[in-house]
Design a protein around this motif. Structure first.
Motif, PDB file in Angstrom:
ATOM      1  N   LEU A  60       0.857  -1.175   0.000  1.00  0.00           N
ATOM      2  CA  LEU A  60       0.000   0.000   0.000  1.00  0.00           C
ATOM      3  C   LEU A  60       0.894   1.227   0.000  1.00  0.00           C
ATOM      4  CD1 LEU A  60      -2.655  -0.956   2.706  1.00  0.00           C
ATOM      5  CD2 LEU A  60      -2.687  -1.406   0.259  1.00  0.00           C
ATOM      6  N   ALA A  61       0.611   2.146  -0.882  1.00  0.00           N
ATOM      7  CA  ALA A  61       1.375   3.385  -0.968  1.00  0.00           C
ATOM      8  C   ALA A  61       0.473   4.544  -0.583  1.00  0.00           C
ATOM      9  CB  ALA A  61       1.895   3.566  -2.393  1.00  0.00           C
ATOM     10  N   GLU A  62       0.939   5.366   0.351  1.00  0.00           N
ATOM     11  CA  GLU A  62       0.172   6.543   0.750  1.00  0.00           C
ATOM     12  C   GLU A  62       0.648   7.740  -0.055  1.00  0.00           C
ATOM     13  OE1 GLU A  62      -0.828   9.499   4.467  1.00  0.00           O
ATOM     14  OE2 GLU A  62       0.512   7.815   4.812  1.00  0.00           O
ATOM     15  N   ILE A  63      -0.276   8.299  -0.809  1.00  0.00           N
ATOM     16  CA  ILE A  63      -0.001   9.475  -1.632  1.00  0.00           C
ATOM     17  C   ILE A  63      -1.116  10.482  -1.377  1.00  0.00           C
ATOM     18  CG2 ILE A  63       0.220  10.338  -3.993  1.00  0.00           C
ATOM     19  CD1 ILE A  63       1.166   7.488  -4.745  1.00  0.00           C
ATOM     20  N   ASP A  64      -0.729  11.634  -0.882  1.00  0.00           N
ATOM     21  CA  ASP A  64      -1.688  12.714  -0.632  1.00  0.00           C
ATOM     22  C   ASP A  64      -2.867  12.256   0.240  1.00  0.00           C
ATOM     23  OD1 ASP A  64      -2.640  15.328  -0.790  1.00  0.00           O
ATOM     24  OD2 ASP A  64      -3.808  14.917  -2.591  1.00  0.00           O
ATOM     25  N   GLY A  65      -2.584  11.470   1.261  1.00  0.00           N
ATOM     26  CA  GLY A  65      -3.623  11.024   2.181  1.00  0.00           C
ATOM     27  C   GLY A  65      -4.441   9.848   1.708  1.00  0.00           C
ATOM     28  N   ARG A  66      -4.217   9.379   0.492  1.00  0.00           N
ATOM     29  CA  ARG A  66      -4.943   8.218  -0.045  1.00  0.00           C
ATOM     30  C   ARG A  66      -3.993   7.030  -0.083  1.00  0.00           C
ATOM     31  NH1 ARG A  66      -5.889  11.876  -4.566  1.00  0.00           N
ATOM     32  NH2 ARG A  66      -7.575  13.208  -3.914  1.00  0.00           N
ATOM     33  N   TYR A  67      -4.556   5.859   0.064  1.00  0.00           N
ATOM     34  CA  TYR A  67      -3.773   4.634  -0.051  1.00  0.00           C
ATOM     35  C   TYR A  67      -4.097   3.950  -1.375  1.00  0.00           C
ATOM     36  CZ  TYR A  67      -2.257   5.013   4.756  1.00  0.00           C
ATOM     37  OH  TYR A  67      -1.665   5.436   5.906  1.00  0.00           O
ATOM     38  N   TYR A  68      -3.052   3.531  -2.050  1.00  0.00           N
ATOM     39  CA  TYR A  68      -3.192   2.828  -3.319  1.00  0.00           C
ATOM     40  C   TYR A  68      -2.595   1.437  -3.147  1.00  0.00           C
ATOM     41  CZ  TYR A  68      -4.305   7.389  -5.197  1.00  0.00           C
ATOM     42  OH  TYR A  68      -4.905   8.593  -5.429  1.00  0.00           O
TER      43      TYR A  68
END
Length: 116
Positions: A60-68
């Motif tokens: 899981l990658a956190e980018i700008d408060g979202r997890y992808y």
């Protein structure tokens, strides 16, 4: 009267922008990361944190408060990320491009709160 009209326009504009910037999936409710080993990423404006579940090979990658979510990620990919000269470039070319999750890859409880 003029001030009242300006106030009404500002309220309408604020409401419009709040609707347009409403949190997307993955932002409103953070995922349960208890099964993941998370690492903060420094030196990247794009990527803030990565969380890895070795048993299921999820990243899981956190980018700008979202997890992808990214699926079928080997632990060696994490090593490459930590050794990369450019973390954002490595993430975009090696992880994001090569480890997309397909429908049904993620458990339902995780898929509900992850942007993918």
């Amino acid at each position: 009267m003029h001030r009242l009209w300006i106030a009404a326009v500002l309220i309408a504009a604020t409401t419009f922008f709040e609707m347009r910037t409403e949190p997307v999936r993955g932002r409103a409710v953070p995922p349960d990361l208890s099964a993941f080993d998370c690492t903060e990423i420094t030196g990247s404006r794009l990527l803030k944190r990565v969380c890895y579940d070795a048993a299921h090979r999820y990243l899981l990658a956190e980018i700008d408060g979202r997890y992808y979510a990214h699926c079928n990620v080997d632990a060696s990919v994490l090593d490459g990320l930590s050794e990369a000269e450019s973390v954002p470039t490595f993430y975009l070319t090696e992880i994001r491009a090569g480890h997309k999750c397909k429908a049904g890859d993620l458990p339902a409880d995780l898929a509900k709160v992850i942007a993918h």
